[in-house]
Write a protein that holds these residues in place. Sequence first.
Motif, mmCIF file in Angstrom:
data_model
loop_
_atom_site.group_PDB
_atom_site.id
_atom_site.type_symbol
_atom_site.label_atom_id
_atom_site.label_comp_id
_atom_site.label_asym_id
_atom_site.label_seq_id
_atom_site.Cartn_x
_atom_site.Cartn_y
_atom_site.Cartn_z
ATOM 1 N N GLY A 175 0.697 -1.089 -0.075
ATOM 2 C CA GLY A 175 0.124 -0.065 -0.056
ATOM 3 C C GLY A 175 1.003 1.383 -0.027
ATOM 4 O O GLY A 175 0.296 2.280 0.242
ATOM 5 N N GLN A 176 2.137 1.014 -0.439
ATOM 6 C CA GLN A 176 3.117 2.234 -0.451
ATOM 7 C C GLN A 176 3.329 2.659 -1.798
ATOM 8 O O GLN A 176 3.410 1.801 -2.728
ATOM 9 C CB GLN A 176 4.295 1.959 0.201
ATOM 10 C CG GLN A 176 4.080 1.800 1.764
ATOM 11 C CD GLN A 176 5.390 1.403 2.506
ATOM 12 O OE1 GLN A 176 6.235 0.790 2.014
ATOM 13 N NE2 GLN A 176 5.290 2.214 3.761
ATOM 14 N N PHE A 177 3.743 3.888 -1.981
ATOM 15 C CA PHE A 177 4.305 4.462 -3.296
ATOM 16 C C PHE A 177 5.633 4.429 -3.064
ATOM 17 O O PHE A 177 6.479 4.911 -2.072
ATOM 18 C CB PHE A 177 3.591 5.795 -3.575
ATOM 19 C CG PHE A 177 2.433 5.929 -3.693
ATOM 20 C CD1 PHE A 177 1.804 5.738 -5.167
ATOM 21 C CD2 PHE A 177 1.469 5.994 -2.597
ATOM 22 C CE1 PHE A 177 0.327 5.901 -5.131
ATOM 23 C CE2 PHE A 177 -0.022 6.035 -3.074
ATOM 24 C CZ PHE A 177 -0.587 5.908 -4.080
ATOM 25 N N PHE A 178 6.557 4.145 -3.997
ATOM 26 C CA PHE A 178 8.147 4.137 -4.044
ATOM 27 C C PHE A 178 8.512 4.934 -5.285
ATOM 28 O O PHE A 178 8.282 4.972 -6.193
ATOM 29 C CB PHE A 178 8.584 2.611 -4.427
ATOM 30 C CG PHE A 178 8.270 1.835 -3.227
ATOM 31 C CD1 PHE A 178 9.028 1.394 -1.999
ATOM 32 C CD2 PHE A 178 6.789 1.179 -3.159
ATOM 33 C CE1 PHE A 178 8.730 0.540 -1.129
ATOM 34 C CE2 PHE A 178 6.733 0.012 -2.341
ATOM 35 C CZ PHE A 178 7.584 -0.100 -1.133
ATOM 36 N N CYS A 179 9.406 5.790 -4.782
ATOM 37 C CA CYS A 179 10.124 6.632 -5.752
ATOM 38 C C CYS A 179 11.341 5.615 -6.387
ATOM 39 O O CYS A 179 12.009 5.190 -5.712
ATOM 40 C CB CYS A 179 10.712 7.752 -5.139
ATOM 41 S SG CYS A 179 11.486 8.983 -6.395
ATOM 42 N N ARG A 180 11.156 5.860 -7.837
ATOM 43 C CA ARG A 180 12.349 5.185 -8.815
ATOM 44 C C ARG A 180 13.743 5.392 -8.400
ATOM 45 O O ARG A 180 14.456 4.646 -8.638
ATOM 46 C CB ARG A 180 11.727 4.968 -10.079
ATOM 47 C CG ARG A 180 10.331 4.334 -10.184
ATOM 48 C CD ARG A 180 10.208 4.319 -11.864
ATOM 49 N NE ARG A 180 8.839 4.065 -12.078
ATOM 50 C CZ ARG A 180 8.173 4.285 -13.075
ATOM 51 N NH1 ARG A 180 9.247 4.876 -14.349
ATOM 52 N NH2 ARG A 180 7.150 4.370 -13.658
ATOM 53 N N GLU A 181 13.827 6.690 -8.200
ATOM 54 C CA GLU A 181 15.035 7.474 -7.977
ATOM 55 C C GLU A 181 15.381 7.692 -6.657
ATOM 56 O O GLU A 181 14.930 8.565 -5.861
ATOM 57 C CB GLU A 181 15.119 8.677 -8.578
ATOM 58 C CG GLU A 181 14.787 8.949 -10.321
ATOM 59 C CD GLU A 181 14.656 9.845 -10.960
ATOM 60 O OE1 GLU A 181 14.878 11.011 -10.277
ATOM 61 O OE2 GLU A 181 14.283 10.044 -12.114
ATOM 62 N N GLY A 182 15.805 6.740 -5.846
ATOM 63 C CA GLY A 182 16.187 6.754 -4.390
ATOM 64 C C GLY A 182 15.333 5.884 -3.474
ATOM 65 O O GLY A 182 14.662 4.833 -4.361
ATOM 66 N N CYS A 183 15.240 5.975 -2.283
ATOM 67 C CA CYS A 183 14.894 4.978 -1.393
ATOM 68 C C CYS A 183 13.535 5.747 -0.822
ATOM 69 O O CYS A 183 13.299 4.947 0.367
ATOM 70 C CB CYS A 183 15.819 4.478 -0.383
ATOM 71 S SG CYS A 183 17.169 3.811 -1.081
ATOM 72 N N GLU A 184 12.950 6.835 -1.258
ATOM 73 C CA GLU A 184 11.900 7.007 -0.515
ATOM 74 C C GLU A 184 10.552 6.319 -0.791
ATOM 75 O O GLU A 184 10.203 5.805 -1.940
ATOM 76 C CB GLU A 184 11.600 8.575 -1.221
ATOM 77 C CG GLU A 184 12.684 9.731 -0.933
ATOM 78 C CD GLU A 184 12.248 11.212 -1.323
ATOM 79 O OE1 GLU A 184 11.661 11.825 -0.542
ATOM 80 O OE2 GLU A 184 12.533 11.245 -2.617
#
Length: 83
Positions: free
Chosen positions: A59-68
């Motif tokens: 249920g999370q969104f992940f930034c492709r650039e980095g670990c956010e």
Amino acid sequence: MFEAYEFPATSQHGESVTLIAFLQFNTNIQANGEAAYRLGPIHFSTMDGRPVDYHCLSGQFFCREGCETFTTDDEVVVNLLKL
């Protein structure tokens, strides 16, 4: 047809951020000649243009650039993701 929808989210560090959902609608012409719209792919990004993916199991969104990672309680987006 494309629509953009901005929604609030929270980063893994507890910071408020705004994410953008780019909604694509496909047009189908009905037998009576009227157009009907069907939701197509949804793409997400941060306000500064970094692409974001959604992971349905966490249920999370992940930034492709980095670990956010980001979470949201925005019911419009949550309902769209359930489709």
